[in-house]
Design a protein around this motif. Sequence first.
Motif, PDB file in Angstrom:
ATOM      1  N   ILE B  34       8.120  -4.536  17.592  1.00  0.00           N
ATOM      2  CA  ILE B  34       7.177  -3.636  16.904  1.00  0.00           C
ATOM      3  C   ILE B  34       5.910  -3.450  17.747  1.00  0.00           C
ATOM      4  N   PHE B  35       5.442  -4.534  18.375  1.00  0.00           N
ATOM      5  CA  PHE B  35       4.289  -4.405  19.273  1.00  0.00           C
ATOM      6  C   PHE B  35       4.583  -3.407  20.391  1.00  0.00           C
ATOM      7  N   ALA B  36       5.797  -3.471  20.916  1.00  0.00           N
ATOM      8  CA  ALA B  36       6.160  -2.581  22.024  1.00  0.00           C
ATOM      9  C   ALA B  36       6.019  -1.122  21.622  1.00  0.00           C
ATOM     10  N   PHE B  37       6.489  -0.805  20.402  1.00  0.00           N
ATOM     11  CA  PHE B  37       6.344   0.582  19.941  1.00  0.00           C
ATOM     12  C   PHE B  37       4.865   0.953  19.807  1.00  0.00           C
ATOM     13  N   TYR B  39       2.322  -0.306  21.377  1.00  0.00           N
ATOM     14  CA  TYR B  39       1.708  -0.212  22.704  1.00  0.00           C
ATOM     15  C   TYR B  39       2.037   1.137  23.339  1.00  0.00           C
ATOM     16  N   TRP B  40       3.311   1.509  23.209  1.00  0.00           N
ATOM     17  CA  TRP B  40       3.754   2.771  23.817  1.00  0.00           C
ATOM     18  C   TRP B  40       3.027   3.955  23.191  1.00  0.00           C
ATOM     19  N   GLN B  41       2.935   3.937  21.855  1.00  0.00           N
ATOM     20  CA  GLN B  41       2.239   5.025  21.175  1.00  0.00           C
ATOM     21  C   GLN B  41       0.767   5.073  21.591  1.00  0.00           C
ATOM     22  N   TYR B  43      -0.818   3.926  24.284  1.00  0.00           N
ATOM     23  CA  TYR B  43      -1.153   4.273  25.667  1.00  0.00           C
ATOM     24  C   TYR B  43      -0.508   5.557  26.172  1.00  0.00           C
ATOM     25  N   HIS B  44       0.655   5.916  25.605  1.00  0.00           N
ATOM     26  CA  HIS B  44       1.372   7.021  26.244  1.00  0.00           C
ATOM     27  C   HIS B  44       1.586   8.232  25.356  1.00  0.00           C
ATOM     28  N   VAL B  45       1.654   8.034  24.040  1.00  0.00           N
ATOM     29  CA  VAL B  45       1.903   9.193  23.183  1.00  0.00           C
ATOM     30  C   VAL B  45       0.564   9.737  22.680  1.00  0.00           C
ATOM     31  N   LEU B  46      -0.196   8.859  22.029  1.00  0.00           N
ATOM     32  CA  LEU B  46      -1.528   9.292  21.592  1.00  0.00           C
ATOM     33  C   LEU B  46      -2.513   9.225  22.756  1.00  0.00           C
TER      34      LEU B  46
END
Lengths: 771, 227
Positions: B34-37, B39-41, B43-46
């Motif tokens: 869940i942390f990985a998701f 983190y991805w959101q 730094y990279h999506v939002l």
Amino acid sequence: MNTQSVTITYDDDIVRKFVSATILWGVVGMLVGVIIASELAWPELGLGVSWLGFGRLRPLHTNAVIFAFVGNMMFAGVYYSTQRLTKTVMPFRALSLFHFWGWQAIIVSAALTLPFGITQSKEYAELEWPIDIAVTLVWVAFAINFFGALYKRNEKNLYVALWFYISTVLTIAVLYIVNNLSIPVSATKSYVIWAGVQDALVQWWYGHNAVAFFLTTPILGIMYYFLPKAADRPVFSYRLSIVHFWGLVFLYIWAGPHHLLYTALPDWAQSLGMIFSLMLWAPSWGGMLNGLLTLKGHWDRLRQDPIIKFYAAAVTFYGMSTFEGPLMSIKSVNGLAHYTDWVVGHAHGGALGWNGFMAAGMLYWIVPKLWNKPLHSVSLANTHFWVGTLGILLYIVSMWVSGITQGLMWKALTPDGALVYPNFVETLVAIRPMYITRMIGGLLYLTGFCIMVYNLLLTIKGGQAVNGTIDVVTEQAPDTVPATRILLGRPMIISVVGVGLILAMAWTQFVPNMIISAALIALVVYVAASTRFDDSDEHSWHHILEGKSLIFSALVLVGVLIGGAAEIIPTVVTNRALPEAQKKLATVYRPLELHGRDIYVREGCYNCHSQMIRPMPNEALRYGEPSTIADSYYDHPFQWGSKRTGPDLARVGGKYPNQWHYEHFMNPRTISAGSNMPEYAFLKESRIDRNDTTVKLHAMQTLGVPYTAQDVGGAAAELEQQARAVADDLGRNGVKVEWDSELVALIAYVQRLGAHPAAPAGARVSLRTGE
Amino acid sequence: MTELKKVHVIPDGILEEDNHLPNWWLATFFGAIIFAFGYWQYYHVLAVGEQPGQEYAAFKKERLARLAREAALATATGGISAEKLLAMSKGAEAKAGEQVFMTTCMPCHGAQGEGKIGPNLTDSAWIHGEEPLQIRESVDKGYALKGMPSWGPVLGQEKLNSVVAFVLTLKGRNVPGKAPEGPGGATAPAAAPAPGAAAPAPDGSPAAAPVPAPGAAPAPAPVAPPQ
């Protein structure tokens, strides 16, 4: 149904061969380790001899302990346990022998090439192309033999140890071939087809997964067979083995970019490397738990039996390393730890603690069985354990202290924003006591290993080689469960949907991306719930899968390919599409510089020097503007490095005069007191081979480096002109050196690093003056 | 929690239990996922979080602005002067400067300033000028084409001034060493190139060695010009 009983005699002769080789190469590999550790503390030990230099011997050490020591140990364990777990003998005795002798020949050829500078300069993949081909052939022989045994097995279901062996055989083949693709320019030299950031990514996809699928998965398989045998205890949890096996296989392959955090690798790939490393923590600990909890409740065995001591310690060190690894993959931690000795300590926690002690546990157990004689001395084995443990602790603690000390010294800034330790060598002198401590730790570990060798040799002496036998009832019951039961099963559908959603995230932004994320998390929660309440009976999906070795292997292969493809393909594609303006800033080496670069590669400079400045204040102050993708765009192979025993060299070109480099190569300590760099005076006496120039340029042309026909045609003249300019410049300062000496070529290369002709002053920017 | 489930019989006498997965272990696993998701959101999506390159650019901008302010302030208050440097050369600052000299300058200029790879600092010949502020300028900015690094950014103001103060004490000691170079010395100097100049030096010195690479056309510097 056709039932008959036969007696099978296992081929344990091949196991005895691999065991003997393990013992021999273990001593050699660790001895070289102690020698190079001593060289870092006392550089004079290199004697100024080319093949004794740290840069040439370090690859020998890493290759010897990984592929010779752990490799032979792994093959011994795999051959012994696979036959017993499949209740069959290895199908092709000739291939077993080819595997054994071929592997030893490869090791010998590594020992005969690496010290003489025949290297690809890719870490743990240094062996040149003819040896690479031999490795591939031997590995294919191993694969045929192994899968042959699975095919004719007399036990329907595959035990977890075999799952791990399957993942090893398949993944190493893929990794090794892709990482070593190269164009030969002679029998002993090649250029890898990848360049710059692509090469960095492919290399660390390989490098990290060599750790995963050569040093971890096969050893976990060995743990699953030998630990319950030695402890005489049931394995803790079948379902844990399922979850952590598939977790490791799918997640490990993505984690390679954690070796490239803060580099010029695109940010998205760096982030994937970090988050997948964090997700790996639990699956790794699943292996540790299944080992330790198998021993649970029987800790008294720990006091009596050295074998159990070794296994318990090895599994604990595995747990420690696999906690430390994800920790070091967190970007901010990595910013401090990367390029320092902390990484070296981390690697040795795994190598000495996990691999070395697993090997010891296996050898103490297997040798008395293979030679039908009790272990010569239990107390010597206990001595080995304590000496070895003390050695490991000295090693890793000294490397923690050294790494964190040096990392903090590099970063330290004064209140007015200048470096507190502007001289790199100050940070090296500070950690020298730790280098001596580390050497002592390594020496203790080697001493313990030698005690084991003595103990085992006395066990073997007077023993009698025996082969195990088993009576097998071969039931030729037809497999009635259709493959669709697997391929359309619920876990399969969940996996496909999950992976599809993960890949879909790459093409969506914002709202759809968030929705996919939420869907994936819901999927995870669903899986979490079902693993909690599901009952794994004889008819469960995974149980059926274990009976179908071909489908099992195919799923493993798909699982490992996804992560690699997801990272490598977009990087290669976007790298190809680098804007022309940036491509023009890429360094195209002049012929002399290309020769110099090959010398840099040959001497293994990358073992101690990075060429990758990270975007951090202290690095910009110390080394210059952060490195870009363009800087190494045409670098076949890349030279980003992974360790800074010496300073970064990405922008060292033009920083010092030629004479500085001359004096420094002749004896680094005359320029930089306290340096532990080897002396390279021998380069002054050797000449570059100018017959190679055209071949090298042609190879580079083939790889896409924009040399024109005119460049290639005029290469000889241009080389001479540049070399004479350097030699004349040195001559004016009273230094006599032949213009075609290797030293001149190396100086020309080093002076080119970061010094781009289109932007001569651009490499150095002052963060103080703004000029 | 981990009650014993059924036991599988594995070949070669191995037994395998089927205990439940420890809850804390499941928590770390699913927590990391869940942390990985997240983190991805982030730094990279939002793209709320800053990447290392952006962080560095922000640092650089702020740093350069601060330097400009400090420079303006220094000019307003008189800044460093020849008098101050000369006074420092007679005080404790020169002693501190000697330590800096021994680690930073000694490799090229010798332990007594007698010259080695770099010129003799104890004679009366000064290639780039002998005035305290000229010497300070040489150490601060360097002469890239001659192999003299720009030490100002590396050392910082305090160490820079102290090492210049120490160098001033070397002047005129006439330690036997490298022959004098530059005005006032025995050999006539070549015209010293300005720091950072793109023109090739006539003597084949390092920064001049790389000529435009094949296929490479002049292009903008890789570094954005400072504000």
